[in-house]
Design a protein around this motif. Structure first.
Motif, PDB file in Angstrom:
ATOM      1  N   ALA A 125       6.768   8.339 -10.049  1.00  0.00           N
ATOM      2  CA  ALA A 125       5.470   8.439 -10.715  1.00  0.00           C
ATOM      3  C   ALA A 125       4.876   9.819 -10.512  1.00  0.00           C
ATOM      4  O   ALA A 125       4.054  10.280 -11.302  1.00  0.00           O
ATOM      5  CB  ALA A 125       4.524   7.374 -10.166  1.00  0.00           C
ATOM      6  N   LEU A 126       5.337  10.484  -9.464  1.00  0.00           N
ATOM      7  CA  LEU A 126       4.737  11.764  -9.090  1.00  0.00           C
ATOM      8  C   LEU A 126       5.490  12.966  -9.628  1.00  0.00           C
ATOM      9  O   LEU A 126       4.898  13.951 -10.047  1.00  0.00           O
ATOM     10  CB  LEU A 126       4.669  11.846  -7.558  1.00  0.00           C
ATOM     11  CG  LEU A 126       3.814  12.949  -6.952  1.00  0.00           C
ATOM     12  CD1 LEU A 126       2.357  12.752  -7.308  1.00  0.00           C
ATOM     13  CD2 LEU A 126       3.988  12.966  -5.431  1.00  0.00           C
ATOM     14  N   LYS A 127       6.800  12.884  -9.575  1.00  0.00           N
ATOM     15  CA  LYS A 127       7.603  14.056  -9.926  1.00  0.00           C
ATOM     16  C   LYS A 127       8.566  13.795 -11.072  1.00  0.00           C
ATOM     17  O   LYS A 127       8.789  12.671 -11.471  1.00  0.00           O
ATOM     18  CB  LYS A 127       8.382  14.516  -8.694  1.00  0.00           C
ATOM     19  CG  LYS A 127       7.438  14.943  -7.599  1.00  0.00           C
ATOM     20  CD  LYS A 127       8.153  15.598  -6.461  1.00  0.00           C
ATOM     21  CE  LYS A 127       7.103  16.088  -5.464  1.00  0.00           C
ATOM     22  NZ  LYS A 127       7.574  16.061  -4.103  1.00  0.00           N
TER      23      LYS A 127
ATOM     24  N   ASP B 152      12.432  10.522  -6.454  1.00  0.00           N
ATOM     25  CA  ASP B 152      12.605  11.943  -6.096  1.00  0.00           C
ATOM     26  C   ASP B 152      13.074  12.026  -4.636  1.00  0.00           C
ATOM     27  O   ASP B 152      13.790  12.955  -4.259  1.00  0.00           O
ATOM     28  CB  ASP B 152      11.297  12.729  -6.293  1.00  0.00           C
ATOM     29  CG  ASP B 152      10.083  12.044  -5.654  1.00  0.00           C
ATOM     30  OD1 ASP B 152       9.743  10.917  -6.088  1.00  0.00           O
ATOM     31  OD2 ASP B 152       9.499  12.624  -4.717  1.00  0.00           O
TER      32      ASP B 152
ATOM     33  N   THR C  79       0.830  -1.209   0.000  1.00  0.00           N
ATOM     34  CA  THR C  79       0.000   0.000   0.000  1.00  0.00           C
ATOM     35  C   THR C  79       0.862   1.255   0.000  1.00  0.00           C
ATOM     36  O   THR C  79       1.845   1.324   0.737  1.00  0.00           O
ATOM     37  CB  THR C  79      -0.887   0.034   1.269  1.00  0.00           C
ATOM     38  OG1 THR C  79      -1.703  -1.123   1.269  1.00  0.00           O
ATOM     39  CG2 THR C  79      -1.781   1.264   1.289  1.00  0.00           C
TER      40      THR C  79
ATOM     41  N   THR D  25      -0.902   5.938  -8.668  1.00  0.00           N
ATOM     42  CA  THR D  25      -0.309   7.158  -9.225  1.00  0.00           C
ATOM     43  C   THR D  25       0.320   6.875 -10.591  1.00  0.00           C
ATOM     44  O   THR D  25       0.161   7.653 -11.535  1.00  0.00           O
ATOM     45  CB  THR D  25       0.761   7.728  -8.262  1.00  0.00           C
ATOM     46  OG1 THR D  25       0.164   7.921  -6.984  1.00  0.00           O
ATOM     47  CG2 THR D  25       1.316   9.058  -8.762  1.00  0.00           C
TER      48      THR D  25
ATOM     49  N   VAL E 209       2.797   2.535  -2.304  1.00  0.00           N
ATOM     50  CA  VAL E 209       4.053   2.593  -3.056  1.00  0.00           C
ATOM     51  C   VAL E 209       3.924   3.456  -4.310  1.00  0.00           C
ATOM     52  O   VAL E 209       4.923   3.899  -4.866  1.00  0.00           O
ATOM     53  CB  VAL E 209       4.600   1.186  -3.432  1.00  0.00           C
ATOM     54  CG1 VAL E 209       4.897   0.365  -2.184  1.00  0.00           C
ATOM     55  CG2 VAL E 209       3.649   0.443  -4.348  1.00  0.00           C
ATOM     56  N   GLY E 210       2.665   3.651  -4.748  1.00  0.00           N
ATOM     57  CA  GLY E 210       2.451   4.521  -5.920  1.00  0.00           C
ATOM     58  C   GLY E 210       1.878   3.833  -7.147  1.00  0.00           C
ATOM     59  O   GLY E 210       1.976   4.360  -8.257  1.00  0.00           O
TER      60      GLY E 210
HETATM   61  N1  LIG Z   1       7.367  11.585  -3.338  1.00  0.00           N
HETATM   62  C1  LIG Z   1       6.650  10.757  -4.076  1.00  0.00           C
HETATM   63  N2  LIG Z   1       5.420  10.398  -3.690  1.00  0.00           N
HETATM   64  C2  LIG Z   1       4.712   9.555  -4.479  1.00  0.00           C
HETATM   65  C3  LIG Z   1       5.227   9.055  -5.693  1.00  0.00           C
HETATM   66  N3  LIG Z   1       4.297   8.246  -6.248  1.00  0.00           N
HETATM   67  C4  LIG Z   1       3.252   8.241  -5.414  1.00  0.00           C
HETATM   68  N4  LIG Z   1       3.472   9.029  -4.338  1.00  0.00           N
HETATM   69  C5  LIG Z   1       2.571   9.301  -3.208  1.00  0.00           C
HETATM   70  O1  LIG Z   1       2.389   8.105  -2.464  1.00  0.00           O
HETATM   71  C6  LIG Z   1       1.060   8.037  -1.959  1.00  0.00           C
HETATM   72  C7  LIG Z   1       0.426   6.711  -2.321  1.00  0.00           C
HETATM   73  O2  LIG Z   1       0.225   6.652  -3.713  1.00  0.00           O
HETATM   74  P1  LIG Z   1      -0.810   5.631  -4.381  1.00  0.00           P
HETATM   75  O3  LIG Z   1      -0.667   5.763  -5.850  1.00  0.00           O
HETATM   76  O4  LIG Z   1      -2.159   5.769  -3.801  1.00  0.00           O
HETATM   77  O5  LIG Z   1      -0.195   4.232  -3.898  1.00  0.00           O
HETATM   78  P2  LIG Z   1      -0.811   2.751  -4.082  1.00  0.00           P
HETATM   79  O6  LIG Z   1      -1.402   2.398  -2.764  1.00  0.00           O
HETATM   80  O7  LIG Z   1       0.359   1.890  -4.388  1.00  0.00           O
HETATM   81  O8  LIG Z   1      -1.803   2.797  -5.189  1.00  0.00           O
HETATM   82  C8  LIG Z   1       0.327   9.255  -2.513  1.00  0.00           C
HETATM   83  O9  LIG Z   1       0.324  10.248  -1.516  1.00  0.00           O
HETATM   84  C9  LIG Z   1       1.170   9.670  -3.695  1.00  0.00           C
HETATM   85  O10 LIG Z   1       1.087  11.054  -3.963  1.00  0.00           O
HETATM   86  C10 LIG Z   1       6.544   9.483  -6.097  1.00  0.00           C
HETATM   87  O11 LIG Z   1       7.072   9.115  -7.142  1.00  0.00           O
HETATM   88  N5  LIG Z   1       7.193  10.315  -5.243  1.00  0.00           N
END
Ligand SMILES: Nc1nc2c(ncn2[C@@H]2O[C@H](COP(=O)(O)OP(=O)(O)O)[C@@H](O)[C@H]2O)c(=O)[nH]1
Ligand SMILES: [Mg+2]
Length: 212
Positions: free
Chosen positions: A188-190, A148, A14, A20, A16-17
């Motif tokens: 994935a974010l930045k 990042d 959970t 995103t 990990v992104g």
């Molecule tokens: N700093 C950073 N935060 C990220 C990155 N990718 C995702 N996040 C953050 O990690 C959190 C969980 O992301 P999410 O996509 O919901 O994760 P999932 O549970 O694996 O689907 C969110 O607050 C995102 O903004 C990244 O590449 N860098």
């Protein structure tokens, strides 16, 4: 056929992104994403960067790649869904996403489970399944996300993987020796264009494995 499918299952703990990354691929808003609680299937038609450089006489130039991405919940209690996802959607590749800032042990366990669940999709009989695993041509991609937070350093991501995931990764390679095993480090974010290129590169690799 002008459309080819590239289907992937995205797994990992959970936060990990995973979602995103999917939103990024789809070009959707990545501001507030709520936790994924069930299997979700997303699809998007994309063009790979390499297609731009193909000759106008090449069919490849005009193809569309239809990415189907299966997004799974990461919570440990929901890991059994992963097996279901792998069984229900026989995707071309498994992307296992890692967050280097999160607890490592849980993530190593998760990767081990991915290997075990995938094995179970091959045969109900464990001995037969192991035998099939030796021939299986699956695609396993480790993706270290959030680089990042590692100063955008791929070297740091590499070091992190070696220190923590080496045993689990080697085990996976030994169990599925004919499969493809690759890794990439992304945010994935930045990060701008370069991150898009790396994500594009993951699909490019999967495409090459599948279609040559
Ligand atoms: N700093 C950073 N935060 C990220 C990155 N990718 C995702 N996040 C953050 O990690 C959190 C969980 O992301 P999410 O996509 O919901 O994760 P999932 O549970 O694996 O689907 C969110 O607050 C995102 O903004 C990244 O590449 N860098
Ligand atoms: Mg999610």
């Amino acid at each position: 056929m002008l459309t080819r499918e590239l289907s992937i299952t995205i797994l990992g703990a959970t936060g990990v992104g995973k979602t995103t990354l999917i939103k990024r691929i789809k070009g959707e808003d990545i501001e507030d994403i709520s936790p994924t609680t069930q299997i979700e299937v997303h699809s998007k038609r994309i063009k790979l960067k390499s297609q731009q450089y193909k000759s106008a006489l090449s069919l490849e130039k005009y193809r569309t790649y239809k990415v189907m991405a299966v997004d799974c919940p990461g919570d440990m209690s929901l890991w059994p869904y992963w097996k279901k996802a792998m069984q229900d959607y026989k995707t071309n590749g498994i992307i296992f996403m890692i967050d280097p800032t999160q607890d490592t042990k849980v993530q190593i366990d998760a990767l081990t489970q991915v290997s075990n669940y995938f094995l179970m999709t091959l045969d109900n009989d464990i001995v037969k399944a192991e035998r099939k695993a030796r021939k299986a041509k699956a695609i396993f991609f480790l993706v270290v996300n959030k680089i990042d937070l590692l100063d955008f350093s791929k070297a740091k991501a590499d070091e992190y993987l070696r220190e923590n995931f080496k045993a689990a990764w080697e085990h996976l390679k030994e169990r599925y020796p004919r499969s493809f095993h690759g890794w990439e480090a992304i945010s994935a974010l930045k990060g701008g264009e370069e991150m898009y290129d790396r994500i594009d590169g993951i699909f490019e690799t999967i495409k090459r494995e599948l279609y040559g």
